[in-house]
Design a protein around this motif. Structure first.
Motif, PDB file in Angstrom:
ATOM      1  N   GLU A   1      -5.768 -23.927 -62.458  1.00  0.00           N
ATOM      2  CA  GLU A   1      -4.921 -24.353 -63.571  1.00  0.00           C
ATOM      3  C   GLU A   1      -4.166 -25.618 -63.170  1.00  0.00           C
ATOM      4  OE1 GLU A   1      -4.921 -22.798 -66.415  1.00  0.00           O
ATOM      5  OE2 GLU A   1      -5.879 -20.880 -65.922  1.00  0.00           O
ATOM      6  N   LEU A   2      -4.316 -26.684 -63.945  1.00  0.00           N
ATOM      7  CA  LEU A   2      -3.611 -27.936 -63.681  1.00  0.00           C
ATOM      8  C   LEU A   2      -2.250 -27.966 -64.347  1.00  0.00           C
ATOM      9  CD1 LEU A   2      -6.561 -30.466 -64.057  1.00  0.00           C
ATOM     10  CD2 LEU A   2      -5.706 -29.339 -61.982  1.00  0.00           C
TER      11      LEU A   2
ATOM     12  N   ALA B   1      -7.444 -26.897 -67.219  1.00  0.00           N
ATOM     13  CA  ALA B   1      -7.932 -26.192 -66.027  1.00  0.00           C
ATOM     14  C   ALA B   1      -9.279 -26.790 -65.650  1.00  0.00           C
ATOM     15  CB  ALA B   1      -8.067 -24.702 -66.288  1.00  0.00           C
ATOM     16  N   VAL B   2      -9.583 -26.784 -64.357  1.00  0.00           N
ATOM     17  CA  VAL B   2     -10.889 -27.246 -63.878  1.00  0.00           C
ATOM     18  C   VAL B   2     -11.558 -26.109 -63.121  1.00  0.00           C
ATOM     19  CG1 VAL B   2     -10.274 -29.674 -63.793  1.00  0.00           C
ATOM     20  CG2 VAL B   2      -9.858 -28.227 -61.793  1.00  0.00           C
TER      21      VAL B   2
ATOM     22  N   ILE C   1     -11.534 -27.497 -68.858  1.00  0.00           N
ATOM     23  CA  ILE C   1     -11.232 -26.744 -70.077  1.00  0.00           C
ATOM     24  C   ILE C   1      -9.874 -27.184 -70.611  1.00  0.00           C
ATOM     25  CG2 ILE C   1     -10.862 -24.458 -71.076  1.00  0.00           C
ATOM     26  CD1 ILE C   1     -12.613 -23.285 -68.944  1.00  0.00           C
ATOM     27  N   TYR C   2      -9.829 -27.468 -71.911  1.00  0.00           N
ATOM     28  CA  TYR C   2      -8.575 -27.857 -72.546  1.00  0.00           C
ATOM     29  C   TYR C   2      -8.116 -26.754 -73.486  1.00  0.00           C
ATOM     30  CZ  TYR C   2      -5.228 -30.195 -75.568  1.00  0.00           C
ATOM     31  OH  TYR C   2      -4.092 -30.519 -76.277  1.00  0.00           O
ATOM     32  N   ASN C   3      -6.912 -26.243 -73.232  1.00  0.00           N
ATOM     33  CA  ASN C   3      -6.267 -25.264 -74.097  1.00  0.00           C
ATOM     34  C   ASN C   3      -7.134 -24.015 -74.319  1.00  0.00           C
ATOM     35  OD1 ASN C   3      -3.972 -24.490 -75.557  1.00  0.00           O
ATOM     36  ND2 ASN C   3      -4.863 -25.160 -77.492  1.00  0.00           N
TER      37      ASN C   3
ATOM     38  N   GLN D   1     -12.329 -14.229 -69.605  1.00  0.00           N
ATOM     39  CA  GLN D   1     -11.392 -14.156 -68.499  1.00  0.00           C
ATOM     40  C   GLN D   1     -12.060 -14.204 -67.133  1.00  0.00           C
ATOM     41  OE1 GLN D   1      -7.731 -13.714 -69.318  1.00  0.00           O
ATOM     42  NE2 GLN D   1      -8.922 -14.751 -70.888  1.00  0.00           N
ATOM     43  N   HIS D   2     -13.322 -13.827 -67.041  1.00  0.00           N
ATOM     44  CA  HIS D   2     -13.979 -13.728 -65.742  1.00  0.00           C
ATOM     45  C   HIS D   2     -15.276 -14.516 -65.645  1.00  0.00           C
ATOM     46  CE1 HIS D   2     -11.089 -10.726 -64.517  1.00  0.00           C
ATOM     47  NE2 HIS D   2     -11.400  -9.973 -65.551  1.00  0.00           N
ATOM     48  N   ILE D   3     -15.880 -14.858 -66.750  1.00  0.00           N
ATOM     49  CA  ILE D   3     -17.133 -15.631 -66.745  1.00  0.00           C
ATOM     50  C   ILE D   3     -16.822 -16.983 -67.368  1.00  0.00           C
ATOM     51  CG2 ILE D   3     -19.490 -15.768 -67.567  1.00  0.00           C
ATOM     52  CD1 ILE D   3     -19.071 -13.609 -65.518  1.00  0.00           C
ATOM     53  N   TRP D   4     -16.901 -18.048 -66.546  1.00  0.00           N
ATOM     54  CA  TRP D   4     -16.495 -19.368 -67.023  1.00  0.00           C
ATOM     55  C   TRP D   4     -17.685 -20.307 -67.219  1.00  0.00           C
ATOM     56  CZ3 TRP D   4     -13.632 -18.616 -61.954  1.00  0.00           C
ATOM     57  CH2 TRP D   4     -12.601 -17.691 -62.119  1.00  0.00           C
TER      58      TRP D   4
END
Length: 345
Positions: free
Chosen positions: A244-245, A250-251, A274-276, A342-345
């Protein structure tokens, strides 16, 4: 340069078909179930995904893949609706159960997962269709992580369609007669997945135990031939980290190592932003094969979509117009209205 169809046809028309490879995926991160059965039941909803991949679009008879997968958790009580704001998945990125483990961290109960997948892959005259059922058990390790052990099993049908072959010089009599030959083969996959809401590491082995199969002819034209096929085990190791940036960005860097018997190790290196928790984009590098552009959107708590385009870097780049892949996800029974998985990106 000969077309890919002719190359594949020549390779398949020997007495022994030397190999059958699993389909290639550029968006396996969006549906890791395709390569690892241990992820079934990892989320809080019924995760349904369908995908289509059109590889090397300028080649006639080039690989095309279609799949539908679905999996869900059983008896997963580690989240409640208390304090959860609808439509904002970030508010549930930490355990909410009141009980504690010996180290003082919140206790995360174990649970089961079940799933099913249907995968169709076609390359020129050769095709395969797999129907598999999966089971996994997710074991608490700490208050924030679990280890999942899973397996899948089912059947795969292999088909060779001679009516799609065009060989000009000295064709095999079996080709002139047309018709199809088919084979059925049991398929067994196993995997493990260690994960929290910030990272994961997994390993899996697919196409185990049964490696040789015999084709059967449905016409008299090919009945005099001995058609034997072989499949080789596929091994995968993957890992990723979500950083989380700030509140919006987040990257996620990740990597996948792949090994098939009689072939060298290959790898994918990926980076997504990922944005928002709604919009994401990124890139992948698949060594000696392609550079991939990734783009997607978590449209709502029901639907998400992803698209990728492969820029071919292998010797096929002179003829290939790249590869298109699209994945559509549906999150049924999403009682917490989670937007971003939440767990698979």
């Amino acid at each position: 340069m000969q077309k890919l169809l002719l190359i594949v046809s020549i390779c398949l028309l020997v007495i022994k078909v030397s190999a059958q490879q699993n389909p290639q995926y550029s968006q396996y991160m969006m549906n890791t179930y395709l390569i690892n059965p241990a992820v079934v039941g990892i989320e809080d909803y019924t995760d349904i995904k369908t995908g289509y991949r059109n590889q090397w679009t300028n080649f006639e008879g080039a690989p095309t893949t279609f799949y539908v997968t679905a999996h869900l958790a059983l008896d997963k009580p580690d989240r409640t609706s208390t304090g959860i704001t609808p439509n904002i998945s970030k508010t549930i990125r930490r355990p909410l159960t009141p009980s504690r483990q010996f180290d003082g961290s919140p206790r995360v109960p174990g649970h089961q997962g079940i799933g099913i997948s249907l995968i169709s892959d076609k390359t020129g005259p050769s095709s395969q269709v797999s129907l598999l059922a999966s089971y996994a058990y997710h074991i608490p390790i700490t208050g924030h992580s679990k280890l999942s052990i899973g397996a899948s099993g089912g059947m795969t049908q292999y088909t060779l369609d001679f009516s799609n072959l065009q060989v000009k010089d000295n064709p095999d009599p079996a080709i002139l007669g047309g018709g199809k030959i088919t084979a059925w083969q049991p398929t067994i996959n196993i995997g493990m997945w260690y994960y929290s809401r910030q990272y994961y590491i997994g390993a899996s082995a697919n196409q185990l135990l049964f490696q040789n199969y015999n084709y059967k002819s449905n016409t008299d034209n090919t009945s005099g031939y001995s058609w034997v096929g072989s499949v080789f085990p596929h091994y995968f190791v993957s890992a990723g980290w979500r950083q989380e940036l700030n509140e919006d960005w987040a990257v996620i860097p990740s990597v996948l190592l792949k090994k098939v018997n009689l072939a060298p190790i290959t790898y994918d290196i990926n980076l997504k932003a990922i944005y928002n928790d709604r919009f994401w984009f990124g890139a992948s590098y698949r060594n000696k094969d392609a550079v991939v552009a990734l783009l997607g959107c978590n449209i709502s708590s029901l639907i998400n979509i992803g698209y990728s385009y492969d820029f071919t870097m292998s010797d096929l780049r002179e003829r290939s117009r790249g590869t298109h892949e699209i994945v559509i996800g549906v999150m049924l029974n999403n009682r917490h209205r989670i937007i971003c998985p939440q767990h698979i990106w």
